[in-house]
Design an enzyme around this catalytic site. Structure first.
Site, mmCIF file in Angstrom:
data_model
loop_
_atom_site.group_PDB
_atom_site.id
_atom_site.type_symbol
_atom_site.label_atom_id
_atom_site.label_comp_id
_atom_site.label_asym_id
_atom_site.label_seq_id
_atom_site.Cartn_x
_atom_site.Cartn_y
_atom_site.Cartn_z
ATOM 1 N N GLY A 83 -1.253 -1.662 6.070
ATOM 2 C CA GLY A 83 -0.243 -1.422 5.025
ATOM 3 C C GLY A 83 0.392 -2.736 4.608
ATOM 4 N N GLY A 84 -0.378 -3.804 4.700
ATOM 5 C CA GLY A 84 0.139 -5.157 4.461
ATOM 6 C C GLY A 84 0.550 -5.452 3.026
ATOM 7 N N THR A 85 0.171 -4.575 2.099
ATOM 8 C CA THR A 85 0.591 -4.809 0.712
ATOM 9 C C THR A 85 1.861 -4.028 0.361
ATOM 10 O OG1 THR A 85 -0.671 -2.983 -0.205
ATOM 11 C CG2 THR A 85 -1.821 -5.096 -0.031
ATOM 12 N N GLY A 86 2.393 -3.298 1.337
ATOM 13 C CA GLY A 86 3.528 -2.417 1.038
ATOM 14 C C GLY A 86 4.849 -3.154 0.946
ATOM 15 N N LEU A 100 7.492 -3.056 2.894
ATOM 16 C CA LEU A 100 7.815 -3.746 4.138
ATOM 17 C C LEU A 100 6.618 -4.552 4.639
ATOM 18 C CD1 LEU A 100 9.986 -4.197 6.305
ATOM 19 C CD2 LEU A 100 8.923 -2.351 7.604
ATOM 20 N N GLY A 101 5.413 -3.991 4.472
ATOM 21 C CA GLY A 101 4.217 -4.620 5.027
ATOM 22 C C GLY A 101 4.035 -6.063 4.579
ATOM 23 N N LYS A 144 7.036 11.381 12.462
ATOM 24 C CA LYS A 144 7.094 10.157 13.276
ATOM 25 C C LYS A 144 7.094 10.499 14.769
ATOM 26 C CE LYS A 144 8.849 6.999 9.741
ATOM 27 N NZ LYS A 144 9.915 6.141 9.188
#
Ligand code: NDP
Length: 312
Positions: free
Chosen positions: A10-13, A15-16, A138
């Site tokens: 999720g590195g493009t998000g 927070l990511g 979660k």
């Protein structure tokens, strides 16, 4: 001690991308999952390329291809997942069960940080419908992690500054008015606000720290534990003007959910628990948890006042 190699999912998000930046800045060998599904999303591709230019490694993989996840995980020591979990954007928390299967098969992961970064779901067993879905999902992920005996750290980041401070804690608003504000109830319940880059910096600090192994880490920067009224006062001081204030009682707020879209209702319930019940700050941290600003006093976090200056 050698720094762990990190895989960010999720590195493009929202927070990511900050986690990628913080991981690179801390000197970790950083890998980012590049999902085939992003297709021709040019912004994401360009972002990934810019991360590559800064030294990150892109690894191809997909949640629909178990072996691709296993292969990516085998490259690293630590996996951080920042997959989406805000209904108004996208909610994919349970996809992490696939990631956990892959972590189990890979067998090499020293630490997994699932996509949490908000209210501690373990404290939300009495949360209202439909907002509780976030906490329930979660918790399903937590159970799978713990059943598989995967070493973990859970980051409870409290309120993202952009969502909460930007709108003076009013749902549906992310820019502060210079004229008026609606207080949720008496506006006196304390919440905790953390700037998003700071969340990422604290998160990366925890990954090689034995003090955070199998623990929840709460982010409670002391100067940022404030009520809605106190946030408004800071803004008023900055703009040199008092805002016109009205208030929405609890019952009216809850009644206003009726007829709204599901995603909106989920978000409103989160505001309800934070602003009417004070769910973020109304408890002491127990023995199974630690607090980030105590662990890492060297991090100079962004205060609410500093953050609000961005809107001047
Ligand atoms: P985003 O909505 O920005 O999404 C993050 C990433 O998830 C995307 O960039 C994408 O990564 C990945 N993703 C989205 N859909 C899919 C899919 N179908 N399959 C696989 N990957 C997918 O997430 P946020 O940054 O807003 O949220 C991250 C976490 O932070 C969540 O747990 C959320 O609950 C929490 N949060 C907390 C807040 C607070 O105030 N405390 C506020 C906002 C979020 P890619 O395409 O790069 O693979």
């Amino acid at each position: 001690m050698e720094k762990s190699k990190v895989l960010i999912i999720g590195g493009t998000g929202y927070l990511g991308k900050r986690l990628v930046k913080a991981s690179l800045a801390e000197g970790h060998e950083t890998y980012i999952l590049h999902r085939a599904e992003i297709g021709v999303d040019i912004d994401k591709v360009q972002m990934l390329l810019s991360f590559k230019e800064q030294g990150a490694h892109l690894v191809s993989g997909s949640f629909t291809d178990h072996q691709s996840l296993v292969k990516a995980i085998k490259l690293v020591d630590v996996v951080i997942c920042a997959i989406s979990g805000v209904h108004i954007r996208s909610h994919q928390i349970l996809l992490q069960l696939k990631l956990i299967d892959a972590i189990k098969d890979a067998g090499n992961v020293k630490r997994f940080l699932p996509s949490e970064f908000g209210t501690d779901p373990a404290r939300m067993e009495n949360a209202l419908e439909p907002g509780r879905v976030t906490f329930d999902d979660k918790m399903i992920v937590r159970k799978a992690i713990e059943d598989a005996q995967i070493p973990f750290t859970y980051i409870s980041a409290n309120c993202f500054a952009g969502y909460f401070l930007g709108g003076l804690c009013q749902p549906g608003k992310i820019l502060p008015s210079r004229d008026s504000v609606v207080l949720l109830g008496d506006g006196n319940k304390k919440a905790i606000y953390v700037e998003e880059d700071d969340i990422a910096i604290y998160t990366i600090k925890t990954i090689d720290d034995p003090r955070t192994l199998n623990k929840t880490v709460y982010l409670r920067p002391p100067k940022n534990i404030l009520s809605q009224r106190e946030v408004v006062e800071i803004w008023e001081k900055l703009i040199g003007k008092e805002l016109q204030k009205s208030s929405i009682p609890k019952e009216e707020f809850l009644a206003s959910l009726k007829g709204q879209e599901y995603a909106q209702q989920v978000g409103l319930i989160h505001y309800y628990h934070v602003c009417y019940e004070g769910c973020l700050a109304n408890f002491e941290i127990g023995n199974d948890a630690v607090e980030a600003s105590e662990l890492y006093p060297e991090i100079k976090y962004t205060t609410v006042e500093e953050y609000m200056k961005r809107y001047l």
